[in-house]
Design a protein around this motif. Structure first.
Motif, PDB file in Angstrom:
ATOM      1  N   ASN A 227      29.696 -11.486 -31.093  1.00 20.86           N
ATOM      2  CA  ASN A 227      28.956 -11.505 -32.347  1.00 20.86           C
ATOM      3  C   ASN A 227      29.486 -10.409 -33.264  1.00 20.86           C
ATOM      4  OD1 ASN A 227      27.298 -13.539 -31.355  1.00 20.86           O
ATOM      5  ND2 ASN A 227      25.830 -12.084 -30.493  1.00 20.86           N
ATOM      6  N   ALA A 228      29.510 -10.705 -34.550  1.00 20.77           N
ATOM      7  CA  ALA A 228      29.918  -9.669 -35.505  1.00 20.77           C
ATOM      8  C   ALA A 228      28.820  -8.640 -35.711  1.00 20.77           C
ATOM      9  CB  ALA A 228      30.288 -10.312 -36.845  1.00 20.77           C
ATOM     10  N   VAL A 229      27.576  -9.032 -35.411  1.00 22.09           N
ATOM     11  CA  VAL A 229      26.424  -8.165 -35.644  1.00 22.09           C
ATOM     12  C   VAL A 229      25.594  -8.078 -34.370  1.00 22.09           C
ATOM     13  CG1 VAL A 229      24.301  -7.853 -36.976  1.00 22.09           C
ATOM     14  CG2 VAL A 229      26.363  -8.740 -38.100  1.00 22.09           C
ATOM     15  N   ALA A 230      25.101  -6.898 -34.061  1.00 20.09           N
ATOM     16  CA  ALA A 230      24.152  -6.688 -32.967  1.00 20.09           C
ATOM     17  C   ALA A 230      23.025  -5.807 -33.489  1.00 20.09           C
ATOM     18  CB  ALA A 230      24.837  -6.051 -31.763  1.00 20.09           C
ATOM     19  N   TYR A 231      21.983  -5.639 -32.667  1.00 20.88           N
ATOM     20  CA  TYR A 231      20.807  -4.909 -33.126  1.00 20.88           C
ATOM     21  C   TYR A 231      20.494  -3.780 -32.163  1.00 20.88           C
ATOM     22  CZ  TYR A 231      20.642  -8.851 -36.173  1.00 20.88           C
ATOM     23  OH  TYR A 231      21.000  -9.789 -37.097  1.00 20.88           O
ATOM     24  N   LEU A 232      20.098  -2.688 -32.750  1.00 24.39           N
ATOM     25  CA  LEU A 232      19.891  -1.451 -32.007  1.00 24.39           C
ATOM     26  C   LEU A 232      18.924  -1.668 -30.846  1.00 24.39           C
ATOM     27  CD1 LEU A 232      20.521   1.599 -31.959  1.00 24.39           C
ATOM     28  CD2 LEU A 232      18.466   1.935 -33.368  1.00 24.39           C
ATOM     29  N   GLY A 233      19.344  -1.197 -29.656  1.00 20.16           N
ATOM     30  CA  GLY A 233      18.509  -1.301 -28.466  1.00 20.16           C
ATOM     31  C   GLY A 233      18.653  -2.611 -27.724  1.00 20.16           C
ATOM     32  N   THR A 288      23.550   2.837 -34.413  1.00 19.92           N
ATOM     33  CA  THR A 288      23.767   1.962 -35.572  1.00 19.92           C
ATOM     34  C   THR A 288      25.117   2.247 -36.221  1.00 19.92           C
ATOM     35  OG1 THR A 288      22.626   3.526 -37.012  1.00 19.92           O
ATOM     36  CG2 THR A 288      21.312   1.773 -36.018  1.00 19.92           C
ATOM     37  N   GLY A 289      25.505   1.326 -37.075  1.00 16.00           N
ATOM     38  CA  GLY A 289      26.771   1.460 -37.784  1.00 16.00           C
ATOM     39  C   GLY A 289      27.852   0.599 -37.154  1.00 16.00           C
ATOM     40  N   LEU A 290      29.056   0.733 -37.666  1.00 17.00           N
ATOM     41  CA  LEU A 290      30.177  -0.048 -37.166  1.00 17.00           C
ATOM     42  C   LEU A 290      30.707   0.604 -35.894  1.00 17.00           C
ATOM     43  CD1 LEU A 290      31.967  -2.507 -37.888  1.00 17.00           C
ATOM     44  CD2 LEU A 290      33.565  -0.883 -38.925  1.00 17.00           C
ATOM     45  N   ASP A 316      28.998  -4.590 -35.826  1.00 19.37           N
ATOM     46  CA  ASP A 316      28.126  -3.907 -36.782  1.00 19.37           C
ATOM     47  C   ASP A 316      26.712  -3.888 -36.215  1.00 19.37           C
ATOM     48  OD1 ASP A 316      27.389  -2.605 -39.045  1.00 19.37           O
ATOM     49  OD2 ASP A 316      27.558  -4.317 -40.396  1.00 19.37           O
ATOM     50  N   VAL A 317      26.241  -2.713 -35.818  1.00 16.49           N
ATOM     51  CA  VAL A 317      24.935  -2.581 -35.182  1.00 16.49           C
ATOM     52  C   VAL A 317      23.898  -2.239 -36.253  1.00 16.49           C
ATOM     53  CG1 VAL A 317      23.567  -1.372 -33.449  1.00 16.49           C
ATOM     54  CG2 VAL A 317      25.989  -1.846 -33.026  1.00 16.49           C
ATOM     55  N   LEU A 318      22.908  -3.119 -36.410  1.00 15.15           N
ATOM     56  CA  LEU A 318      21.847  -2.937 -37.397  1.00 15.15           C
ATOM     57  C   LEU A 318      20.536  -2.624 -36.700  1.00 15.15           C
ATOM     58  CD1 LEU A 318      22.635  -6.062 -39.624  1.00 15.15           C
ATOM     59  CD2 LEU A 318      23.557  -3.744 -39.862  1.00 15.15           C
TER      60      LEU A 318
END
Length: 726
Positions: A227-233, A288-290, A316-318
């Protein structure tokens, strides 16, 4: 027999629509005028000047006047000349050569010159057999080679035969093509399968093998899914596909490195001589962040190439996703098309609701409280919970995309409304129309080709009414009827300066756009981007800047890194004379600079193809004496698709040739130069096609008539003046 120094090409096929009496009248009038000038008093007396005319010259003068007037009268009845031209079309052979980097990955540099000389010899042999030859190279796309002096080049970063054939088909449709000579290594890594998925033209394909057919001991990372994006935790999945060749019985190990530490490791053992292994990992998003992750395979003794043993990926962790509440009065394919277009946007979560079949109203209430924006389909003029939807959503100050696709919403726009859009009231008729994007619309950047494609997509069904938009709205799209372009807007966008950001589209049927987009290109990309850009506009924080520079956040190593920008003066009018400096810095602090150049919309800069890695960019400009700057990050991803050492897969070429009625001619080094020509002759070279082209032109375009008439009148005038005077 020698040709005459002066020849007149007399048309043989005339079309005269005049009646016989009209022709007779013209001849009588021309004769009467000529007789009136030269027929009376055969012995014309000498005038005040000149010496008079003898009888024979008088009749000659009358005849010239009669012919000149006859020609002019004949042209006045507008006769037509029908001419027929014949063009011959020789049979054509298509030479299609794989230009991907894998062709030369395990060969000497001089091999490129050798293959070019080989392909040129094939072309000359085909020409000697009476064929015209068209050459094309392909890697990620089709590349026509027009010049005889141009050569094939093997620098393509991927091999997409499906895209090449899809582009080639319309070029050779309805032409006198004898067949296709395909030269490739069979290592197809993009697009549909050449055996089962490619829509080959109804032509025989004769295949020749390129590349290296020998197997070497090597192991490499073929591809990585993530995935291009993941989420914190949260934990996110990573799939790595490892290719092993000549590694039977040997162990392998994959490590994942983050911030210099090995955070995951997995081992396996290769069973066969040629094997693909799928490694699945779950990694934790801890900050978070790239985030940069390095996947690397442990080096095996005797490995041919270790440069392809690692792959870098960026996540990219949001902190959390943005929520889109997609609400419709009832189920509708337009709403479904929007939802599917948004599925690939990993940083957004779509919550869909159908009011007509809603079971738990609390779910919708909770979604509205969480939502960052709302897509409202056929909700204008309707109520929920005793309150109009327009007022209910205005209470939360949410960005909204209103879709007015039925008569009830059109009636709401005909009444007074808070949107600032008024629809005329003239009839209950509906109409279909094409879509033309507003060329002066600058709020959003569209991908190349969208404006042309959307004009050809299926029509929208909308009301037969005129729209009046308040100045707060910017026109995104206008109606178009056939080739007639109008300025009747049916799709608009409103910025936050007039309240919450909103989009209004009037009409229904753009679910067909998504289907047509796929039918034309086997991809929904253009339609999806069209929807996604509008949603991103609604969801973005409204930080209005006088200097705006944008680029794609991720590009492939085989793609050009381009930037677009705009500069505004103090009155927020776009500036055309701004000087915008752009600085790009790689991971080793090497700096690349460009000055952005004026373009149709704003400014552009092109850094070309950049090596894989993370780049920081910064743009600066001085506007009206004040300095402005903006910055960002762009990732260049190295897919390494062609950096493999797999042996050429010539069996695929054999299957393609068999399926299309051709044959596999063999490996290029072992194949005679004349093999392709012999195979085409054996199947039968098509005959030369003679095309007949019939044209109609007006007789006045045949200059001989005018020249003759003017010449006769000139001679008559000179003789008359010399001998008769006035």
């Amino acid at each position: 027999m020698q040709s005459m120094p002066f020849q007149i090409d007399i048309p043989r096929d005339w079309i005269i629509e005049a009646e016989v009496w009209q022709l007779v009248t013209l001849l009588v009038m021309a004769g009467a005028i000529a007789f009136g000038l030269y027929g009376w008093n055969a012995a014309i007396q000498q005038r005040s000047t000149g010496r008079g005319l003898p009888g024979w010259l008088r009749w000659a003068m009358g005849l010239m006047r009669f012919i000149a007037l006859g020609i002019i009268g004949f042209l006045l009845i507008e006769p037509l000349i029908r001419s027929t031209e014949y063009n011959e079309e020789k049979p054509i052979a298509i030479l299609l050569v794989d230009e991907s980097a894998s062709i030369l990955s395990r060969t000497e540099h001089s091999t490129a010159d050798t293959i070019n000389a080989w392909s040129k010899a094939i072309m000359e042999d085909l020409i000697d057999r009476g064929l015209d030859v068209e050459r094309y190279g392909f890697a990620s796309h089709l590349r026509p080679i027009v010049s005889v002096d141009s050569a094939f080049r093997w620098d393509g970063s991927q091999t997409n035969l499906n895209e090449a054939i899809r582009t080639l088909n319309p070029r050779i449709e309805n032409r006198n093509v004898a067949g296709i000579v395909l030269a490739s290594d069979g290592l197809i890594n993009r697009g549909a399968s050449p055996v089962y998925g490619v829509q080959w033209p109804n032509l025989p394909v004769w295949a020749v093998g390129l590349g290296d057919t020998s197997a070497v001991r090597d192991r490499w990372i073929n591809s990585v899914n993530h995935n291009a994006v993941a989420y914190l935790g949260n934990a996110f999945p990573v799939q790595a596909f490892i290719e092993s060749q000549g590694m039977e019985g040997r162990a392998g190990q994959l490590e994942v490195v983050h911030n210099g530490n090995v955070i995951a490791r997995k081992s396996w053992k290769t069973v066969s001589n040629s094997e693909r292994t799928k490694i699945e990992l779950m990694l934790n998003a801890e900050s978070t962040g790239l985030q940069k992750y390095l996947l690397r395979i442990a080096v095996t003794n005797g490995e041919y190439d270790i440069s392809n043993n690692q792959r870098t990926l960026y996540i990219d962790v949001l902190e959390s996703r943005r929520v889109i509440a997609c609400i419709g009065a009832a189920a509708h394919p337009d709403l479904g098309a929007i939802r599917m277009a948004l599925e690939s946007m990993e940083s957004y979560q779509v919550k869909a609701f159908d009011i007509a079949s809603l079971r738990n109203p609390n779910d919708l209430t909770d979604a509205l409280n969480e939502a960052d924006l709302v897509i409202a389909h056929n909700l204008l003029g309707k109520r929920w919970g005793g309150m109009e939807w327009s007022k209910l959503l205005a209470m939360n100050n949410l960005p909204i995309w209103w879709l007015a696709a039925d008569e009830s919403t059109w009636n709401a726009l005909q009444d007074y409304n808070e949107l600032g859009v008024q629809m005329s009231v003239s009839s209950d008729l509906i109409q279909t129309h094409q879509t033309r994007l507003n060329p002066s619309f600058a709020s959003l950047e569209w991908p190349e080709g969208l404006a042309e494609a959307i004009r050809k997509w299926p029509p929208i069904l909308g009301p037969f009414e005129q729209m009046t938009w308040s100045p707060a709205w910017s026109t995104l799209a206008n109606r178009q009827f056939g080739d007639v372009e109008t300025n009747d807007a049916f799709w608009g966008l409103r910025g936050s300066s007039s309240g919450s950001k909103q989009i209004l589209s009037i009409g229904e049927g753009f679910w067909r756009w998504r289907m047509r987009n796929f039918a034309e290109s086997q991809s929904h990309e253009l339609f999806d981007i069209f929807i996604q850009r509008q949603v991103q506009f609604l969801a973005a924080e409204d930080l209005r800047k006088r200097l705006v520079v944008q680029t794609e956040k991720r590009v492939g190593a085989d793609q050009r890194m381009t930037f677009s920008g705009q500069a505004f003066d103090a009155a927020w009018t776009p500036m055309r004379d701004a000087n915008i400096e752009l600085k790009l810095t790689d991971e080793e602090d090497q700096v690349f600079t460009r000055t952005m150049l004026p373009a149709t919309r704003g400014f552009v800069a092109d850094f070309g193809r950049m090596p894989a890695g993370t780049y920081e960019w910064e743009a600066s400009s001085t506007l009206d004496g004040t300095s402005f700057d903006t910055n960002g990050l762009v990732i260049v991803e190295d897919t390494q698709i062609e950096r493999t050492h797999a042996a050429a897969h010539l069996d695929i070429l054999d299957q393609v040739a068999q399926n299309t009625g051709g044959s596999f001619l063999g490996y290029w080094k072992d194949t005679k130069i004349t093999a392709a020509g012999d195979a085409i002759e054996a199947s039968g070279i098509p005959s030369v096609i003679r095309h007949e082209n019939t044209q109609l032109r007006e007789a006045i375009d045949w200059r001989f008539f005018l020249i003759l008439a003017l010449t006769l009148l000139t001679i008559e005038w000179i003789v008359r003046r010399r001998n008769l005077g006035y």
